[in-house]
Design an enzyme around this catalytic site. Structure first.
Site, PDB file in Angstrom:
ATOM      1  N   HIS A   1      -2.036 -15.887  -4.876  1.00 26.27           N
ATOM      2  CA  HIS A   1      -1.397 -16.221  -4.267  1.00 26.27           C
ATOM      3  C   HIS A   1      -2.237 -17.696  -3.887  1.00 26.27           C
ATOM      4  O   HIS A   1      -3.644 -17.409  -2.678  1.00 26.27           O
ATOM      5  CB  HIS A   1      -0.293 -16.551  -4.129  1.00 26.27           C
ATOM      6  CG  HIS A   1       0.614 -15.393  -4.677  1.00 26.27           C
ATOM      7  ND1 HIS A   1       0.690 -16.148  -6.129  1.00 26.27           N
ATOM      8  CD2 HIS A   1       0.412 -13.998  -4.579  1.00 26.27           C
ATOM      9  CE1 HIS A   1       1.505 -14.256  -6.395  1.00 26.27           C
ATOM     10  NE2 HIS A   1       1.052 -13.228  -5.980  1.00 26.27           N
TER      11      HIS A   1
ATOM     12  N   SER B   1      -1.889  -0.351 -12.766  1.00 29.60           N
ATOM     13  CA  SER B   1      -0.502  -1.126 -12.285  1.00 29.60           C
ATOM     14  C   SER B   1      -0.898  -2.764 -12.174  1.00 29.60           C
ATOM     15  O   SER B   1      -0.559  -4.061 -12.838  1.00 29.60           O
ATOM     16  CB  SER B   1      -0.705  -1.003 -10.971  1.00 29.60           C
ATOM     17  OG  SER B   1       0.445  -1.104 -10.265  1.00 29.60           O
TER      18      SER B   1
ATOM     19  N   CYS C   1      -3.366   2.437 -10.008  1.00 33.49           N
ATOM     20  CA  CYS C   1      -3.220   3.934 -10.121  1.00 33.49           C
ATOM     21  C   CYS C   1      -4.574   4.913 -10.884  1.00 33.49           C
ATOM     22  O   CYS C   1      -3.784   6.154 -10.800  1.00 33.49           O
ATOM     23  CB  CYS C   1      -1.164   4.263 -10.976  1.00 33.49           C
ATOM     24  SG  CYS C   1      -0.474   3.215  -9.938  1.00 33.49           S
TER      25      CYS C   1
END
Length: 130
Positions: free
Chosen positions: A83, A78, A98
């Site tokens: 940030h 995934s 996943c």
């Protein structure tokens, strides 16, 4: 996608297939402010987090946005994103996997160890199909 990690029942007793685990959070008062500003160094930390979490990195990109940085790693299982806002000593982190063979909690810990936040708000969500 990768293998399904587990199967559980929901509140009404129905079977759910858990496809992924999303570990996310906010890092407050990060002591490593230089890392918050460096796309190259933050990419290295994200790659290490993926490795420690047993994930396979397909691609990684980073952008310098003002004083901050955004890093996106696409993993076979995934993604991992970070940030940063150095002016506030703040970062947001998402690790979504996943793969039952992976450990997104460990990947999250590696990121926290590197950024050295004084406080962490952490959430966990199972992504499932009822």
């Amino acid at each position: 996608m990768a293998q399904i990690p587990s199967s559980r029942t929901n509140g009404s007793g129905a079977q759910m297939r858990v496809f992924g685990l999303h570990v996310y959070g906010n890092f407050y008062e990060c002591a490593n402010t230089e890392l918050l500003k460096s796309p190259e160094e933050l990419e290295k930390v994200v790659l290490e987090a993926a490795r420690e979490g047993g994930m396979t990195v397909l691609d990684i990109k980073s952008w310098k946005i003002g004083e901050g940085v955004s890093v996106v790693a696409i993993i076979l299982e995934s993604h991992i994103t970070v940030h940063t806002w150095p002016e506030y000593r703040f970062a947001t982190v998402d690790v979504y996997s996943c793969g039952g063979h992976t450990n997104p909690h460990r990947a999250f810990e590696v990121l926290a160890e590197a950024l050295k936040p004084a406080r962490v708000e952490k959430g966990v969500a199972e992504r499932h199909l009822e």
